[in-house]
Design a protein around this motif. Sequence first.
Motif, PDB file in Angstrom:
ATOM      1  N   ALA A   1       0.849  -1.190   0.000  1.00 50.12           N
ATOM      2  CA  ALA A   1       0.000   0.000   0.000  1.00 50.12           C
ATOM      3  C   ALA A   1       0.884   1.239   0.000  1.00 50.12           C
ATOM      4  O   ALA A   1       1.959   1.261   0.619  1.00 50.12           O
ATOM      5  N   ASN A   2       0.443   2.282  -0.701  1.00 51.48           N
ATOM      6  CA  ASN A   2       1.289   3.465  -0.835  1.00 51.48           C
ATOM      7  C   ASN A   2       0.438   4.683  -1.154  1.00 51.48           C
ATOM      8  O   ASN A   2      -0.780   4.576  -1.354  1.00 51.48           O
ATOM      9  N   LEU A   3       1.093   5.808  -1.209  1.00 51.13           N
ATOM     10  CA  LEU A   3       0.439   7.057  -1.603  1.00 51.13           C
ATOM     11  C   LEU A   3       1.072   7.556  -2.895  1.00 51.13           C
ATOM     12  O   LEU A   3       2.286   7.452  -3.092  1.00 51.13           O
ATOM     13  N   HIS A   4       0.229   8.117  -3.756  1.00 52.64           N
ATOM     14  CA  HIS A   4       0.641   8.502  -5.101  1.00 52.64           C
ATOM     15  C   HIS A   4       0.532  10.009  -5.266  1.00 52.64           C
ATOM     16  O   HIS A   4      -0.442  10.625  -4.840  1.00 52.64           O
ATOM     17  N   ILE A   5       1.553  10.578  -5.897  1.00 54.08           N
ATOM     18  CA  ILE A   5       1.557  12.014  -6.183  1.00 54.08           C
ATOM     19  C   ILE A   5       1.832  12.218  -7.666  1.00 54.08           C
ATOM     20  O   ILE A   5       2.805  11.690  -8.212  1.00 54.08           O
ATOM     21  N   THR A   6       0.963  12.967  -8.331  1.00 57.19           N
ATOM     22  CA  THR A   6       1.185  13.375  -9.707  1.00 57.19           C
ATOM     23  C   THR A   6       1.733  14.797  -9.698  1.00 57.19           C
ATOM     24  O   THR A   6       1.053  15.728  -9.271  1.00 57.19           O
ATOM     25  N   VAL A   7       2.960  14.938 -10.131  1.00 57.78           N
ATOM     26  CA  VAL A   7       3.619  16.253 -10.170  1.00 57.78           C
ATOM     27  C   VAL A   7       3.253  16.934 -11.488  1.00 57.78           C
ATOM     28  O   VAL A   7       3.432  16.359 -12.558  1.00 57.78           O
ATOM     29  N   THR A   8       2.741  18.148 -11.417  1.00 57.35           N
ATOM     30  CA  THR A   8       2.342  18.887 -12.619  1.00 57.35           C
ATOM     31  C   THR A   8       3.133  20.191 -12.711  1.00 57.35           C
ATOM     32  O   THR A   8       4.013  20.474 -11.894  1.00 57.35           O
ATOM     33  N   GLY A   9       2.788  20.986 -13.706  1.00 52.96           N
ATOM     34  CA  GLY A   9       3.527  22.220 -13.953  1.00 52.96           C
ATOM     35  C   GLY A   9       3.482  23.209 -12.809  1.00 52.96           C
ATOM     36  O   GLY A   9       4.384  24.046 -12.665  1.00 52.96           O
ATOM     37  N   VAL A  10       2.453  23.132 -11.974  1.00 51.42           N
ATOM     38  CA  VAL A  10       2.301  24.094 -10.887  1.00 51.42           C
ATOM     39  C   VAL A  10       2.960  23.618  -9.593  1.00 51.42           C
ATOM     40  O   VAL A  10       3.071  24.381  -8.636  1.00 51.42           O
TER      41      VAL A  10
ATOM     42  N   LEU B   1       6.058  22.856  -8.666  1.00 51.64           N
ATOM     43  CA  LEU B   1       7.349  23.391  -8.232  1.00 51.64           C
ATOM     44  C   LEU B   1       7.185  24.542  -7.258  1.00 51.64           C
ATOM     45  O   LEU B   1       7.929  24.645  -6.264  1.00 51.64           O
ATOM     46  N   ALA B   2       6.210  25.398  -7.513  1.00 56.14           N
ATOM     47  CA  ALA B   2       6.017  26.563  -6.645  1.00 56.14           C
ATOM     48  C   ALA B   2       5.623  26.171  -5.224  1.00 56.14           C
ATOM     49  O   ALA B   2       5.888  26.913  -4.272  1.00 56.14           O
ATOM     50  N   GLY B   3       4.999  24.995  -5.064  1.00 59.63           N
ATOM     51  CA  GLY B   3       4.528  24.594  -3.739  1.00 59.63           C
ATOM     52  C   GLY B   3       5.157  23.332  -3.204  1.00 59.63           C
ATOM     53  O   GLY B   3       4.673  22.774  -2.211  1.00 59.63           O
ATOM     54  N   VAL B   4       6.261  22.865  -3.810  1.00 54.24           N
ATOM     55  CA  VAL B   4       6.809  21.569  -3.409  1.00 54.24           C
ATOM     56  C   VAL B   4       7.335  21.590  -1.975  1.00 54.24           C
ATOM     57  O   VAL B   4       7.207  20.599  -1.242  1.00 54.24           O
ATOM     58  N   ASP B   5       7.901  22.695  -1.539  1.00 54.72           N
ATOM     59  CA  ASP B   5       8.400  22.739  -0.160  1.00 54.72           C
ATOM     60  C   ASP B   5       7.250  22.702   0.843  1.00 54.72           C
ATOM     61  O   ASP B   5       7.356  22.054   1.893  1.00 54.72           O
ATOM     62  N   SER B   6       6.157  23.362   0.507  1.00 54.57           N
ATOM     63  CA  SER B   6       4.973  23.304   1.371  1.00 54.57           C
ATOM     64  C   SER B   6       4.410  21.880   1.408  1.00 54.57           C
ATOM     65  O   SER B   6       3.989  21.397   2.464  1.00 54.57           O
ATOM     66  N   MET B   7       4.402  21.207   0.257  1.00 57.03           N
ATOM     67  CA  MET B   7       3.927  19.836   0.208  1.00 57.03           C
ATOM     68  C   MET B   7       4.786  18.928   1.084  1.00 57.03           C
ATOM     69  O   MET B   7       4.268  18.111   1.863  1.00 57.03           O
ATOM     70  N   LEU B   8       6.100  19.069   0.990  1.00 55.85           N
ATOM     71  CA  LEU B   8       6.995  18.230   1.780  1.00 55.85           C
ATOM     72  C   LEU B   8       6.827  18.493   3.273  1.00 55.85           C
ATOM     73  O   LEU B   8       6.888  17.565   4.092  1.00 55.85           O
ATOM     74  N   LYS B   9       6.569  19.737   3.636  1.00 54.47           N
ATOM     75  CA  LYS B   9       6.341  20.068   5.048  1.00 54.47           C
ATOM     76  C   LYS B   9       5.084  19.357   5.555  1.00 54.47           C
ATOM     77  O   LYS B   9       5.067  18.778   6.643  1.00 54.47           O
ATOM     78  N   VAL B  10       4.033  19.364   4.739  1.00 56.67           N
ATOM     79  CA  VAL B  10       2.785  18.697   5.116  1.00 56.67           C
ATOM     80  C   VAL B  10       2.991  17.191   5.202  1.00 56.67           C
ATOM     81  O   VAL B  10       2.491  16.539   6.135  1.00 56.67           O
TER      82      VAL B  10
END
Length: 473
Positions: free
Chosen positions: A367-376, A378-387
């Motif tokens: 079991a795992n979690l999936h993330i689709t990285v899109t053009g937008v 990059l601007a929020g990747v650090d916020s995503m990693l913090k969450v």
Amino acid sequence: MNLPVTGRTAEDMLAEVARLKEHDLPVRGGQVTAYVYDTGRAEVNDAAARAYFEMLEVNCLDPTAFPSVVEMERQVVGAVADLLGGGHGIFTSGGTESIMLAVKAARDAAGRARPNLVVPVTAHPAFHKAAHYLGVEVVSVPVDLSTYKVRARDVEEAIDEDTILVVVSAPSYPQGVIDPVEEVAALAVAAGVPCHVDACVGGWLLPWLREAGAPIPPFDLSVPGVTSISCDLHKFGYAPKGASVVLFADPAMRRKAYFASAAWPGYTIINATVQSSRSAGPLGGAWATLQALGRDGYLELGRATLAATARLREGIEAIPGLRVLGDPASSLVAFAGDGIDVFVLADEARGRGWFLQPQLSYAGIPANLHITVTGVTLAGVDSMLKVIAESAEAARVRGPAVLPDGLVELVAGMDLEALDDATFADLAASVGVDLRPGAGQPEMAVVNTVLDALPAASREAVLVRFLSVIYSS
């Protein structure tokens, strides 16, 4: 009564639309890491919406009545063909329809009495759906559990005299890895069997990642033995939903995807797709998106996506208890937990405003979690990693989802067909899932844990009942 006695004003209806969308996940901004694809450029979205509306009432049923459809489709399909090694294509409503047409063409061309389809376990369920609708057997083969790629020798062993098509993915959705297309296509040629590349996710992305510097292997119609390929434009083409293309290397195979009927006294029936009447809105939206972004726009998005994916992988690997599965070549990233319940993590992230897509265990893949990285992203990747880091720690503290004793055994042994929708809704409520209209977004860790413990057939039965309940009036 669902139909009003008198007509309503546009303002009134739009106010209700806003109310109905109150609990929807946001489609812009990058905090939803599945289902939606965002360039972060409002002017592109606006151009697509205006073209979509302009073509909304044009009917693709008869291209002789609406020649605009023919010219737009030629341009859109031509752009995809230019990027993916040539071929002859059809514009469809999505990846499932593109795959359906590829399977139909292969079935009709082969003329086997008991046709079968050889697919990796990581292939999209659209192939199972196509096989179900078209009377084709599915032969699933395992993937290497270290790379999550199918092995060519396993595909070769699965091919028999009734095989009409073999399938590889570029990339497969679950872990974002590219199957060995050249190897599988070569053995398909040797066996005299067509080979389809499911590039619904990656078809319009991988060429731009390659141009941005990523080591993308050959995967398209330029590869000897690849006979068809599917490519969704409403994914990394960033077009409005309802836009995909299926390409065939041979125009004769494309003709096998068509349907014609003269066995009635009405108007002429000749369809390139599963649908007959269909709006040209999605075609207009796709055409406008391609025109608005152009090569430079897509290359810029590819570079941003590549950078965001690298940053995301590095950041996830640095979080204690999390590990990325495989070596994704695209911008699809899946991660599992060691000592962390990923379903609980997903609920914690949802509570912080971020949607991470749960994927159940299957065929030895955890079991795992999936993330689709899109053009937008990059601007929020650090916020995503913090969450993700905060949610992982919260999930560690909470511990795994706790199931009522005997619940899995109860569901596994239950005759779900014997339950009416109201009884099933009560069963869902007993584990904390409120299926009533307007109930909002529930926590899903318990439900996902139950599903994860069930065999595939039982999962499917539960999901069908779930869908039946939420659409009950």
